[in-house]
Design an enzyme around this catalytic site. Structure first.
Site, short mmCIF file in Angstrom:
data_model
loop_
_atom_site.label_atom_id
_atom_site.label_comp_id
_atom_site.label_asym_id
_atom_site.label_seq_id
_atom_site.Cartn_x
_atom_site.Cartn_y
_atom_site.Cartn_z
N GLY A 253 5.59 -2.93 8.38
CA GLY A 253 6.75 -2.47 7.60
C GLY A 253 6.85 -0.96 7.59
O GLY A 253 6.28 -0.26 8.43
N ASP A 254 7.57 -0.47 6.60
CA ASP A 254 7.82 0.96 6.48
C ASP A 254 6.67 1.75 5.85
O ASP A 254 6.52 2.95 6.08
CB ASP A 254 9.06 1.19 5.61
CG ASP A 254 8.83 0.63 4.19
OD1 ASP A 254 8.35 -0.52 4.08
OD2 ASP A 254 9.09 1.34 3.21
N GLY B 259 10.22 -2.08 -1.08
CA GLY B 259 11.28 -3.03 -0.78
C GLY B 259 11.29 -3.43 0.68
O GLY B 259 10.26 -3.33 1.36
N THR C 61 4.49 -2.94 -3.99
CA THR C 61 3.89 -1.93 -3.12
C THR C 61 3.80 -0.64 -3.92
O THR C 61 4.75 -0.29 -4.62
CB THR C 61 4.80 -1.68 -1.90
OG1 THR C 61 4.78 -2.84 -1.10
CG2 THR C 61 4.37 -0.46 -1.09
C1 SD4 Z 1 7.12 -3.65 3.52
N1 SD4 Z 1 7.99 -2.02 1.99
O1 SD4 Z 1 6.11 -3.98 4.11
C2 SD4 Z 1 6.99 -3.05 2.13
C3 SD4 Z 1 7.08 -4.14 1.12
C4 SD4 Z 1 7.19 -3.66 -0.28
O2 SD4 Z 1 6.87 -4.03 -2.49
O3 SD4 Z 1 7.53 -2.56 -0.59
N2 SD4 Z 1 6.89 -4.48 -1.21
O4 SD4 Z 1 8.24 -3.81 3.99
#
Ligand code: SD4
Length: 332
Positions: A221-222, A243, A191
């Protein structure tokens, strides 16, 4: 028992309230601290991003070095990863959810505290640009699903199939067992969260992702959520995350880090505290990765993560650097 706990917590809160302001004013007023602040010479422009995104930070730098605004640099940089079919965590070519649909989350914040975001949007390859349109062209800040897609099309974005043959093949293979086990730093990363300060000293940020591979349909997600995957305050700095989004959301990680910087922590100290909050509230922390990067208005940056393997890319003074992050769990 409950009452005793309540009294204990109440008195601690009282103590915190009584003590905190004097600590803060003390920290900013000592001669030592004044000198420390004075020795930081801001070197602008600067761009930092999660992971080793050489092409993305280069694209952002090219905007910044011509004197462009940080918001334009962020959009240009994030678009590079969204267009990269080999990055299976962002934009076109992103891994689908467990039903085989690629759904994208992205957000952007500007120097004026403006925020725009899209979540769970399908069929549009550049969610970062749609997020910017949400921020600049609507009275809202966050559009979801079909509404986000419809808005994007109205704004001139074209619908396209985002599921590449390679992503489809990997998903079909996953479906054979349908086990949901995010593997630290192997599956489910890349990401892009990006922070940039332009020549005027103004900071902006963006974050864009297809989220966790094979997530449940509708999962958000975040990354696109203000304060979690990204937060910018032009009087302090910014922070962004990568993450396990659920953990970042529960601790409102990026907002926390920016607020800690406001109280005097360096970006490095603030990122470390952000990770510590997650680790200490979750005994399962060995099973997931979270990485943060932060940048303050003096142009100082920091990064930290739960597990080794995370790093950040930086472009400053015409030079690109990859910085390996320290981690909470030290490698044996
Ligand atoms: C999520 N934070 O959707 C993202 C995933 C991510 O590298 O960062 N992947 O939770």
């Amino acid at each position: 028992m409950k009452r005793r706990n309540f009294i204990k917590r109440a008195s601690l809160t009282g103590l915190g309230l009584a003590v905190a302001p004097s600590i803060i004013s003390c920290e900013t007023e000592t001669e030592k601290d004044k000198k420390a602040i004075a020795t930081v010479t801001p070197v602008f422009p600067i761009v930092v991003a999660t992971w080793n995104f050489k092409n993305a930070t280069k694209a952002a730098w090219e905007v910044l070095e011509k004197g462009g605004a940080s918001i334009d640099a962020i959009e240009a940089g994030c678009r590079v990863e969204e267009a990269d079919l080999k990055n299976t965590t962002v934009g076109n070519g992103g891994s689908p959810d467990r039903d085989g649909n690629v759904t994208l989350d992205a957000c952007i914040m500007n120097k004026d505290g403006g925020y725009g975001a899209v979540v769970c949007m399908e069929n549009i390859a550049h969610p970062i640009s749609v997020a910017r349109k949400v921020m600049e062209e609507t009275p809202h800040v966050l559009l979801a699903g079909k509404g986000a897609e419809q808005f994007a099309v109205e704004q001139g974005f074209k619908r396209e199939n985002l599921l590449t043959e390679a992503s489809k093949k990997a998903w079909l293979k996953w479906k054979e067992k349908s086990e949901y086990k995010p593997i630290i730093n192997i599956e489910n990363h890349d990401t892009i969260g990006m922070l940039a300060i332009d020549k005027n000293g103004d900071i902006s940020g963006g974050c864009t992702t297809s989220g966790m591979a094979y997530k449940m349909a509708g999962r958000v997600g975040d990354s696109a959520i203000i304060g979690s995957g990204l937060f910018i305050d032009n009087s302090v700095g910014g922070a962004t995350a990568t993450g396990m989004g659920e953990e970042v959301l529960k601790t409102v990680g990026s907002f926390l880090i920016v607020e800690l910087m406001r109280q005097g922590r360096t970006p490095q100290e603030a990122c470390e505290e952000g990770v510590r909050r997650i680790v200490e509230s979750n005994p399962n922390y060995t099973n997931f990765q979270v990485g943060y990067v932060a940048l303050n208005k003096q142009g100082e940056y920091g990064c930290y993560c739960v597990h080794g393997g995370f790093g950040i890319s930086k472009y400053q003074e015409g030079k690109q650097t990859y910085i390996k992050s320290n981690s909470y769990i030290k490698k044996a």
